[in-house]
Design an enzyme around this catalytic site. Structure first.
Site, mmCIF file in Angstrom:
data_model
loop_
_atom_site.group_PDB
_atom_site.id
_atom_site.type_symbol
_atom_site.label_atom_id
_atom_site.label_comp_id
_atom_site.label_asym_id
_atom_site.label_seq_id
_atom_site.Cartn_x
_atom_site.Cartn_y
_atom_site.Cartn_z
ATOM 1 N N SER A 199 9.927 36.236 -36.717
ATOM 2 C CA SER A 199 10.010 35.135 -37.664
ATOM 3 C C SER A 199 10.014 35.663 -39.085
ATOM 4 O O SER A 199 9.192 36.485 -39.477
ATOM 5 C CB SER A 199 8.818 34.197 -37.465
ATOM 6 O OG SER A 199 8.854 33.137 -38.386
ATOM 7 N N GLY A 200 10.989 35.177 -39.875
ATOM 8 C CA GLY A 200 11.111 35.602 -41.257
ATOM 9 C C GLY A 200 12.028 36.771 -41.480
ATOM 10 O O GLY A 200 12.163 37.257 -42.603
ATOM 11 N N THR A 255 18.157 33.036 -38.694
ATOM 12 C CA THR A 255 18.871 31.776 -38.914
ATOM 13 C C THR A 255 19.964 31.938 -39.954
ATOM 14 O O THR A 255 21.077 31.420 -39.799
ATOM 15 C CB THR A 255 17.878 30.684 -39.342
ATOM 16 O OG1 THR A 255 16.858 30.554 -38.346
ATOM 17 C CG2 THR A 255 18.580 29.361 -39.513
ATOM 18 N N ASN A 312 7.215 32.941 -42.466
ATOM 19 C CA ASN A 312 8.548 32.497 -42.882
ATOM 20 C C ASN A 312 8.461 31.061 -43.344
ATOM 21 O O ASN A 312 7.809 30.227 -42.709
ATOM 22 C CB ASN A 312 9.531 32.631 -41.700
ATOM 23 C CG ASN A 312 10.961 32.344 -42.109
ATOM 24 O OD1 ASN A 312 11.265 32.210 -43.283
ATOM 25 N ND2 ASN A 312 11.837 32.243 -41.143
ATOM 26 N N SER A 347 11.126 28.879 -40.620
ATOM 27 C CA SER A 347 11.117 29.527 -39.315
ATOM 28 C C SER A 347 11.669 28.583 -38.248
ATOM 29 O O SER A 347 11.268 27.411 -38.148
ATOM 30 C CB SER A 347 9.690 29.943 -38.950
ATOM 31 O OG SER A 347 9.652 30.495 -37.651
ATOM 32 N N SER A 348 12.588 29.090 -37.443
ATOM 33 C CA SER A 348 13.122 28.306 -36.317
ATOM 34 C C SER A 348 12.100 28.309 -35.192
ATOM 35 O O SER A 348 11.751 29.369 -34.668
ATOM 36 C CB SER A 348 14.448 28.907 -35.836
ATOM 37 O OG SER A 348 15.422 28.866 -36.841
ATOM 38 N N GLY A 360 12.353 36.659 -31.771
ATOM 39 C CA GLY A 360 12.104 38.042 -31.419
ATOM 40 C C GLY A 360 10.736 38.222 -30.794
ATOM 41 O O GLY A 360 9.973 37.272 -30.576
ATOM 42 N N GLU A 372 6.996 38.670 -30.331
ATOM 43 C CA GLU A 372 5.910 38.179 -31.168
ATOM 44 C C GLU A 372 4.572 38.647 -30.628
ATOM 45 O O GLU A 372 4.343 38.660 -29.411
ATOM 46 C CB GLU A 372 5.917 36.641 -31.239
ATOM 47 C CG GLU A 372 7.075 36.060 -32.034
ATOM 48 C CD GLU A 372 6.944 34.559 -32.221
ATOM 49 O OE1 GLU A 372 6.010 33.982 -31.631
ATOM 50 O OE2 GLU A 372 7.756 33.979 -32.955
#
Length: 1349
Positions: free
Chosen positions: A168-169, A173, A217, A220-221, A444, A446
């Site tokens: 994330s970040g 996206t 992020n 973040s998605s 990804g 985590e």
């Protein structure tokens, strides 16, 4: 991490190595003492000059060796000689911090580092630069991966996938967004609302309902998505489809500190004051429980209100009507109000609860359900016992959990409905899909301090993707070896199948979790005990462990890291249940959308993200858990990916501070290990990571060959010399077109090459120094002889000068004495003459004064005597006049008495009046005749009267009388001239009126104009090129203008408008048909300009003064041609643009950059650039464009425009735009292609541009500014040729390259690569002296200059 192999024949002194460091992970050091077998330590020197001792127990403990300087900043990590973790980390750091390059290749993987800054490298000009280019020729970029996928799809007719992953970040996206934008541009269509626009419009919608702010992020998605973009046979986008994975529904009801809920909730709260939003009863996000838990209400730099407007516009583009949008917003607002429903416990033991407040009423009203039923079933549940249904109250905690479960379920159903609606809108009926490109934007690997069910599923998905990635990389390596016919053995790579079996296998973790979920009293603790029993006690699994201090957690050894998961909440998240009674209430909603969402719930039970808990336990076993659904969807995804050709993008987050261009090595290494980049390098290093074509190898290492070698036999030379350079045959292998090396061998060859060049340099230096010493001795000897000669000459000249001085002194004395005596004589003579002159002057002046006095006396006497005579004369004259007056007065008095006497007589009166009557009648007749005369004679009479008056007044002024006479004569002449003009205008008006009447009586004229109308409106697309070019220039425009004028005169405005619209449409059709024809483009450019010019000249304000032969004065103008001129104003630049975008323009760019016009100068492909494994080589054969062919095409274009008599200004504008486009595209290619940035190529480019400039000047086109766009390309070519070492060189570059921005200069210097042994790479310190804050890198090749017609 790979350790460099030890070679006993090599001295390792002064080698650079990498040693571990606690802060920087790896630091560079230099070996200052050679290593020999048996040494227990290495003596190293760090960058800060400190010495350290590195312990070495055996050769396997040696630190990794550093790569040579020539490979620093390489754009492909697999091209490094030593492939290991510190080399990868250092290369990424150098490219990111020193070169500001966020993209780097790693074989088939594109590594993208998030810059946390908006970079101008994603515009349409960059898309044009990458479109149609080979991936190996361009700098790493997300567009390069997209273009490679697009070209592979069209060439092989096979589906492609682009897998974008990262934590994330890291920018996943954004990378997916730019990838879809690239496909929308290169595969675009001309429809008004095309699929491409809808694909791009889906991004704001999915970001608003699926993205949220996290600690890592701001956007973040919180779900994974796979977008399939379908293409037709022509490469245009036909449809698109989106699949989502594992939405984080728990975020709807809970957010950690410093995090936010989904963006859509805050967007609605920010827009609460809009008129249409007031019915939602929204408040600030601080007042809602579901939005205030994280404490973050606003994201810096974002505007939630404008984001909602963007979301609404995107929904409109996708076909969601405003009414349905408001239904969607009502449901989302209802979720916020549901979170504020206050549930309180009641009863003696708090075993009951109730909910009845204002928020529940608003929730029920927004969803159109019964508030009392909702309040009842939020606090009660229905059980079936022995065939009887019982209603059991729930305690406060159970009711809160039921409320949150309902909120999550409503949001999940709404998210699913939105995705289905997007997919429906992204389907098109334009044709059959030939193939598709899938873009996978998935979370990804985590790992957090507390990892739960979501992280477990995410890491499981990454395990599956990593397995597919490893196998694909191994498959590409195998294909490369087979294609080159290498004898190879199987490469071992780490397969994570055991870890996958632990999770999804029989009696694996998911099976045990589903089994525990089916148990009536299943709990997280029981599931943890089952895991321990199954994978630790009965059959220990190598990837499963138990924490020492916890009985409710477990550890999984993933491929990327070891992660500890907390079992709390696993069962509830896996079940994801909601009571059936609440669903039935929502099914009966008065809202169509709410009813639609939950009516479909029963049909979607097999694919939905959750399940419904009913009172029957028998049906509970058949409900699908979240884990089972996720496994199914993930398996479908893997099947899709395995059936496509994958392309990988790994996004890296450089720091946790979200600061631009700050590189944290610890976080970067952690992500590199997690995303599989190091595994790719390890697989490559296990085989032959370095590979060179024979020509490249020969060009680079020909200095190591003995004797004269020919480049034509490069393979034979390499085969002959390599066994002598590298004794171990296992370290290299010969293929069909390439020579392959093990890890470290290229660095060894670089060392040998440097040593050979050093020895050669020493020999050259010795000869040069001897030659310099001999030259110095010869010069010293010549200097001594010269000094002696000059000394003797100086002494001789000094003696001669003394003799001359003595003789000169005698001459001076003689002359001085003579001059002194002569001066005394002259002074005495001058004094005597002066005294005589003054004496004579005094006597003369005295005599002159006496004469003046005598004359003055005589003059006074004369004046006095004259005055006395004049006074006597005046007295006599006065006396005479007085006497005359007295005599005349006396005579007048006598005459007056006589007249008075006669006046008293009647007879005298009659005599005086005799004849007056006749005179009065004559005067009356003359007055009547004057009235009958013309009006213009009155002016003459007035002038005569005025003249007569002036004549009487000026009786005694003859000069003024003449002036008045001349003025009258001039006015009479002007009056006669005006009379003649007036008579001529009357005759012309009569003639034109008669001519117009004759034209109206001709019936065949309308038929002729109709035929002309058909010719102009229908013929352009059907007429042959030879026939069109044989017409006189501007004939179609003149005919069309006559048709418009006739329709204007006839008063048929609709016909005139339709005529012009049809003509413009026909011109567009003709241009579309003859897109590649220069003559047709020139023909219609001329006619469009001429028609616009005619309409402009004869507009409504001017046409009544000119062209009166067409219009009747009594008819007027009903059509002003303003709309026609507007159409031509839009259409003419399109014609002009088509000339600038003719097919040969792209070939001209290639000729400017690659044509080797200078004979004997080879500017071939860069020797150190290597192809990545699996990439398609550039197709050979075919005639490459040359400058001669480009100049011929330009000459043909110039001849066509000249043949059509195009005005010179328009001709200059067309070539100005064409040259600007060519030079801008060429400069963009130089900025993006590493093989063009060398000295010899710069020389070729400069010469090619000079040929183009000479061609322009020979045709006198420089006045329109066609030479100015060449200046940046000329300066770029000069930049490749000048020195790049000292600070003086840097200042000269900055002062000379004024047409290039600082970042463009830095970009070229970064890409500069030596082409020969005499050149060297630009140092980082030199680049840093030139860098400035400017960030403009790409020149805009879409710039259009104003076109004046």
């Amino acid at each position: 991490m790979g350790i460099a192999p030890y070679n006993a024949t090599v001295s390792y002194s002064s080698f650079s190595v990498w040693i571990p460091d606690s802060d920087a992970v790896w630091v560079s050091a230099q070996i200052i003492q050679d290593y020999k077998p048996g040494h227990k330590e290495l003596l190293l020197q760090l960058c800060d000059r400190n010495e350290v001792r590195y312990p070495v127990s055996s050769s396997s403990d040696l630190p990794p060796l550093g790569n040579p300087d020539i490979l620093e900043g390489e754009n492909d990590l697999t091209a490094l000689s030593f492939l290991h973790e510190p080399a990868v980390l250092h290369n990424l750091r150098v490219r990111f911090l020193d070169y500001s390059s966020i993209y780097t290749y790693c074989g088939i993987v594109l590594v993208a580092i998030n810059p946390y800054e908006q970079l101008p490298i994603y515009g349409e000009e960059v898309i044009d630069a990458y479109s149609g280019q080979d991936m190996n020729d361009m700098e790493p970029h997300i567009f390069s991966v997209a273009e490679n996928a697009y070209r592979t799809m069209g060439r092989e007719e096979r589906n492609q996938s682009i897998i974008i992953s990262g934590e994330s970040g890291s920018g996943k996206t954004v990378s997916a967004k730019f990838t879809m934008r690239f496909f929308a541009v290169v595969g675009g269509s001309a429809q008004q609302t095309s699929v491409e626009e809808k694909v791009l419009a889906s991004n704001p919608i999915m970001e608003s309902i699926g993205n949220a702010k996290t600690t890592r992020n701001d956007n973040s998605s919180r779900f994974g998505k796979y977008i399939e973009i379908g293409f037709g046979r022509k490469g245009d986008i036909i449809r698109a489809n989106m699949r989502t994975y594992l939405l984080e529904k728990s975020r709807v009801v809970f957010q950690a500190s410093a995090e936010r809920n989904y963006h859509i909730f805050y967007q609605l709260c920010a827009s609460r004051d809009l008129p249409e939003m007031r019915g939602l009863k929204l408040d600030a996000p601080e007042h809602f429980r579901y939005t205030n838990q994280g404490g973050e209400m606003q994201i810096p730099g974002t505007d939630d209100m404008s984001d909602l407007e963007l979301t609404r516009n995107s929904l409109t583009v996708l076909g969601v009507q405003p009414v349905q949008q408001m239904e969607l917003f009502r449901i989302l607002s209802a979720v916020l109000h549901l979170g504020n429903v206050n549930i309180e416990a009641s009863g003696r033991s708090s075993d009951r609860s109730y909910a009845d407040d204002r928020s529940l009423a608003i929730f029920s009203k927004l969803l159109g359900v019964e508030g009392s039923q909702m309040a009842h079933w939020l606090c009660h549940r229905r059980l079936t016992v022995g065939g009887e249904k019982l209603v059991k109250p729930m305690n406060g905690q159970q009711a809160v959990e039921a409320r949150d479960a309902l909120a999550k379920h409503i949001y999940g159903q709404l998210f699913t409905w939105t995705v289905h609606r997007l997919n429906s809108a992204l389907r098109s009926q334009r044709g059959e899909t030939r193939s598709f490109i899938g873009v996978l934007d998935i979370y990804g690997f985590e790992t957090f301090e507390c990892n739960s069910f979501e992280q477990f599923c995410i890491n499981y998905a990454n395990e599956k993707l990593q397995q597919q990635f490893n196998r694909h990389v191994f498959h590409l390596e195998q294909e490369e070896y087979v294609r080159e016919e290498l004898p190879w053995s199987r490469i071992e790579f780490s397969d994570n199948q055991e870890c996958i079996n632990l999770i999804e296998g029989q009696m694996g973790m998911f099976d045990l979790l589903d089994e525990e979920c089916r148990m009536p009293k299943g709990s997280d603790e029981n599931w943890a005990r089952k895991l321990y029993d199954q994978h630790l006690s009965s059959k220990p699994h190598p990837h499963f462990r138990k924490p020492r201090l916890s009985n409710s957690a477990f550890i999984v050894l993933h491929f990327a890291d070891t992660v500890q998961y907390e079992c709390e909440g696993f069962l509830d998240k896996n079940r994801d249940t909601v009571f059936e009674e609440l669903i039935n209430i929502l099914k009966a909603s008065q809202s169509e959308l709410v009813s639609e969402l939950f009516q479909q719930h029963g049909n979607m039970a097999t694919v939905a993200n959750g399940s419904v808990r009913s009172g029957k336990r028998a049906t509970r076993e058949h409900k699908l858990t979240v884990g089972f659904q996720f496994r199914q969807s993930l398996q479908m995804l893997m099947d899709t990916l395995n059936s496509t050709t994958p392309h990988y993008v790994r996004c890296i987050k450089p720091n946790d501070l979200k600061e631009p261009f700050i590189f944290d090595p610890k976080r970067t290494v952690q992500q590199l290990r997690a995303c599989g980049v190091l595994e790719t390098i390890r697989i490559s290093a296990a085989g032959y990571p370095s590979r060179w074509t024979y020509e490249e190898f020969f060009s680079r290492y020909r200095v190591l060959l003995r004797g004269r070698q020919s480049p034509d036999n490069a393979r034979g030379s390499c085969t002959h010399i390599l066994p002598e350079l590298i004794p171990d045959p296992d370290q290299y292998c010969f293929g069909k077109t390439k020579v392959f090396f093990r890890s470290g061998q290229v660095a060894f060859l670089e060392r040998l090459r440097a040593e050979k060049l050093r020895v050669a340099a020493v020999i050259i230096q010795s000869h040069v120094r001897g030659w310099l010493c001999r030259i110095r001795y010869t010069r010293i000897q010549w200097a001594v002889v010269t000094l002696q000669r000059y000394s003797r000459g100086m002494l001789a000249r000094r003696l001669a000068r003394t003799l001359r001085y003595t003789k000169a002194a005698l001459v001076i004395q003689k002359t001085y004495r003579m001059v002194s005596v002569r001066q005394l004589f002259l002074m005495i003579r001058q004094a005597t003459i002066t005294i005589q002159a003054f004496t004579r002057g005094a006597l003369t002046r005295r005599r002159h004064r006496e004469l003046l006095a005598e004359r003055a006396v005589l003059l006074l006497q004369a004046r006095v005597r004259g005055w006395m005579e004049r006074r006597s004369y005046r007295r006599v004259r006065t006396t005479v006049v007085f006497m005359q007056c007295c005599v005349r007065r006396k005579a007048a008095r006598k005459q007056l008495l006589k007249l008075k006497t006669e006046a008293r007589s009647v007879e005298k009166y009659r005599q005086l009046n005799k004849g007056m009557e006749v005179k009065l009648m004559q005067l009356q007749i003359r007055a009547d005749q004057q009235v009958i005369k013309s009006f213009h004679l009155n002016h003459i009479i007035i002038l005569y009267v005025l003249w007569f008056s002036v004549d009487i007044t000026l009786t005694y002024s003859g000069a003024k009388k003449n002036a008045v006479s001349q003025a009258v004569a001039a006015f009479q002449t002007e009056l006669d001239e005006e009379r003649r003009k007036y008579q001529g205008l009357l005759r012309e008006f009569t003639r034109l009126e008669q001519r117009y009447d004759n034209l109206k009586e001709m019936p065949f004229l309308n038929e002729a104009l109709k035929r002309t109308y058909c010719l102009v409106c229908c013929a352009p697309s059907d007429i042959r090129v030879d026939v069109a070019c044989s017409l006189p220039p501007g004939l179609p425009a003149k005919v069309l203008f006559l048709c418009v004028r006739h329709a204007d005169v006839s008063g048929d405005q609709a016909r005139a408008q339709s005529l012009c619209a049809a003509a413009v449409t026909a011109m567009k059709t003709a241009l579309k048909k003859y897109t590649k024809d220069v003559e047709m483009s020139a023909l219609w450019l001329k006619n469009a300009w001429l028609l616009h010019d005619l309409l402009l000249k004869h507009s409504h304000k001017q046409v009544h003064c000119v062209y009166t032969f067409v219009c009747s004065p009594s008819l007027g103008h009903t059509y002003t041609a303003s709309q026609v001129m507007m159409m031509m104003m839009i259409f003419s630049p399109l014609l002009y643009l088509q000339l600038a975008l003719l097919p040969f323009s792209s070939l001209s760019v290639q000729a400017l950059l690659e044509s080797e016009t200078i004979p004997g100068l080879s500017a071939g492909k860069l020797a150190v650039s290597r192809k990545r494994s699996g990439s398609d080589p550039r197709p050979m054969g075919g005639d490459a464009p040359t400058m001669a062919s480009v100049l011929r095409e330009l000459g043909a274009l110039h001849a066509a425009l000249t043949h059509q008599a195009v005005p010179q200004t328009l001709l200059e504008q067309a070539f100005h735009q064409l040259i600007n486009m060519m030079c801008a595209c060429a400069l963009n290619s130089v900025l993006l292609r590493k093989d063009l940035c060398c000295w010899s190529r710069g020389l070729q480019i400069g010469y090619n541009v000079s040929l183009l400039e000479e061609w322009i000047r020979n045709r006198n086109l420089q006045a329109g500014g066609a030479v100015a766009p060449m200046e940046p390309l000329i300066q770029a070519a000069k930049l490749l040729q000048v020195g790049k070492k000292s600070d003086g060189d840097a200042r000269a570059i900055v002062e000379t390259c004024t047409a290039l921005s600082s970042q463009q200069i830095v970009k070229i210097l970064t890409l500069y690569t030596p082409h020969s042994d005499l050149d060297e790479k630009v140092s980082v310190n030199f680049i840093r002296t030139i860098q400035v804050l400017s960030i403009i890198i790409i020149k805009n090749n879409q710039e259009m200059f104003p076109v004046s017609f």
